[in-house]
Design a protein around this motif. Structure first.
Motif, PDB file in Angstrom:
ATOM      1  N   LEU A  38      88.292  66.585 108.934  1.00  0.00           N
ATOM      2  CA  LEU A  38      88.112  65.439 109.694  1.00  0.00           C
ATOM      3  C   LEU A  38      87.846  64.023 109.246  1.00  0.00           C
ATOM      4  N   GLY A  39      86.989  64.074 107.913  1.00  0.00           N
ATOM      5  CA  GLY A  39      86.644  62.675 107.412  1.00  0.00           C
ATOM      6  C   GLY A  39      88.017  62.316 106.697  1.00  0.00           C
ATOM      7  N   THR A  40      88.692  63.011 106.192  1.00  0.00           N
ATOM      8  CA  THR A  40      90.167  62.532 105.556  1.00  0.00           C
ATOM      9  C   THR A  40      90.921  61.832 106.486  1.00  0.00           C
ATOM     10  N   PHE A  41      91.142  62.246 107.717  1.00  0.00           N
ATOM     11  CA  PHE A  41      91.648  61.724 108.824  1.00  0.00           C
ATOM     12  C   PHE A  41      91.111  60.129 109.211  1.00  0.00           C
ATOM     13  N   VAL A  42      89.595  60.179 109.501  1.00  0.00           N
ATOM     14  CA  VAL A  42      89.116  59.151 109.873  1.00  0.00           C
ATOM     15  C   VAL A  42      89.153  57.989 108.834  1.00  0.00           C
ATOM     16  N   SER A  43      88.773  58.478 107.426  1.00  0.00           N
ATOM     17  CA  SER A  43      88.621  57.734 106.483  1.00  0.00           C
ATOM     18  C   SER A  43      90.087  57.002 106.114  1.00  0.00           C
ATOM     19  N   SER A  44      91.084  57.828 106.170  1.00  0.00           N
ATOM     20  CA  SER A  44      92.291  57.172 105.869  1.00  0.00           C
ATOM     21  C   SER A  44      92.632  56.084 107.005  1.00  0.00           C
ATOM     22  N   ALA A  45      92.302  56.399 108.131  1.00  0.00           N
ATOM     23  CA  ALA A  45      92.721  55.288 109.192  1.00  0.00           C
ATOM     24  C   ALA A  45      91.763  54.133 109.118  1.00  0.00           C
ATOM     25  N   ASN A  74      87.705  55.729 101.114  1.00  0.00           N
ATOM     26  CA  ASN A  74      87.821  57.204 101.761  1.00  0.00           C
ATOM     27  C   ASN A  74      86.483  58.151 101.213  1.00  0.00           C
ATOM     28  N   TYR A  75      86.102  58.122  99.983  1.00  0.00           N
ATOM     29  CA  TYR A  75      85.428  58.999  99.621  1.00  0.00           C
ATOM     30  C   TYR A  75      84.008  58.561 100.170  1.00  0.00           C
ATOM     31  N   TRP A  76      83.459  57.535 100.381  1.00  0.00           N
ATOM     32  CA  TRP A  76      82.237  57.296 101.038  1.00  0.00           C
ATOM     33  C   TRP A  76      82.112  57.931 102.451  1.00  0.00           C
ATOM     34  N   ILE A  77      83.307  57.661 103.179  1.00  0.00           N
ATOM     35  CA  ILE A  77      83.476  57.942 104.783  1.00  0.00           C
ATOM     36  C   ILE A  77      83.093  59.580 104.695  1.00  0.00           C
TER      37      ILE A  77
END
Length: 196
Positions: free
Chosen positions: A121-128, A159-162
Motif C-alpha cells: 500500500l505504501g509503495t503505491f501511495v508513496s510513488s503517487a 518514498n522510503y519515508w512514506i
C-alpha cells in the motif's frame, strides 16, 4: 598554565588513552598535567578500573543478548546475571535498556503479512505522492529537467519515508527496502509515460 589544565578528569583520561593508543606514548604536557593532579600510577589505575567496568558491561550485554535469543524473560535474565564489578542498579538498567533495544531490532527485521500489505500500500501511495512532488518541482523549475536522473535520490528518500510511516519499520526491513525500490521504479514509469 598548560593546554590540559582546563580538561576535566574524563577528558584528560580520554586524551591520554588516545595518545597511548595512536602514538604509543603520551606527550610531556599531558604527563605534567596528570602529575600536577596526583601520581601517574593512580591515574593509570583509574583508567584500568574504567576499562574493567566497560569490559564487564560488554560481557553482561552479550549475556543479555543470548538470554533474549533463548527467549528468557527479563526476570529470568536478572536472576542469571551476576557481576562483581557492577551494581544491581546498573545490571537492572542494562537489562531493561538492552531488552527493549533488542526487541525493537527484532521486530523491525520481522517481515510478516501485515508488514507486506502495508509496504505494498505504501509503495503505491508513496510513488503517487513523490511523483506529484517531482512533477510540481519540474513544472516550476524547468532547469531541474537537466538533473532528471539525480532526482531519483530525493524521490527514493520521499518514498522510503512514506513507506516507513505506513509500516513503522526502517529500511533494514527487507519488505520496506524492496517497497522503496519498487516505488522508485514506479516513479520512473510514471515519468516516462507522462513525458513520452
Amino acid at each position: 598554565m598548560g593546554f590540559y589544565s582546563n580538561f576535566s578528569e574524563k577528558d584528560l583520561i580520554e586524551s591520554y588513552t588516545n595518545q597511548i593508543d595512536y602514538q604509543g606514548k603520551a606527550d610531556k604536557e599531558i604527563i605534567a598535567e596528570i602529575l600536577s593532579r596526583g601520581s601517574l600510577e593512580k591515574f593509570q589505575a583509574k583508567i584500568n578500573i574504567q576499562k574493567s567496568i566497560l569490559n564487564e558491561q560488554n560481557r553482561v550485554i552479550r549475556e543479555i543478548h543470548g538470554y533474549y535469543m533463548n527467549k528468557l524473560s527479563k526476570q529470568e535474565c536478572l536472576q542469571l546475571i551476576h557481576s562483581d564489578l557492577l551494581t544491581d542498579k546498573t545490571i537492572n538498567f542494562l537489562v531493561e535498556t538492552k531488552y527493549s533495544q533488542i526487541h525493537k531490532n527484532v521486530e523491525n527485521l520481522k517481515v510478516d503479512s501485515e508488514t507486506v500489505i502495508k509496504a505494498i500500500l505504501g509503495t503505491f501511495v508513496s510513488s503517487a505522492v513523490s511523483s506529484v512532488i517531482i512533477f510540481i518541482l519540474l513544472y516550476n523549475f524547468n532547469f531541474l529537467i537537466a538533473f532528471n536522473l539525480f532526482l531519483l535520490i530525493p524521490v527514493y528518500v520521499i518514498n522510503y519515508w512514506i513507506i516507513r510511516l505506513f509500516t513503522g519499520k526502517t529500511r533494514v526491513n527487507l519488505a520496506v527496502f524492496i517497497a522503496s525500490f519498487a516505488a522508485t521504479v514506479l516513479n520512473c514509469i510514471y515519468f516516462f509515460l507522462i513525458v513520452a
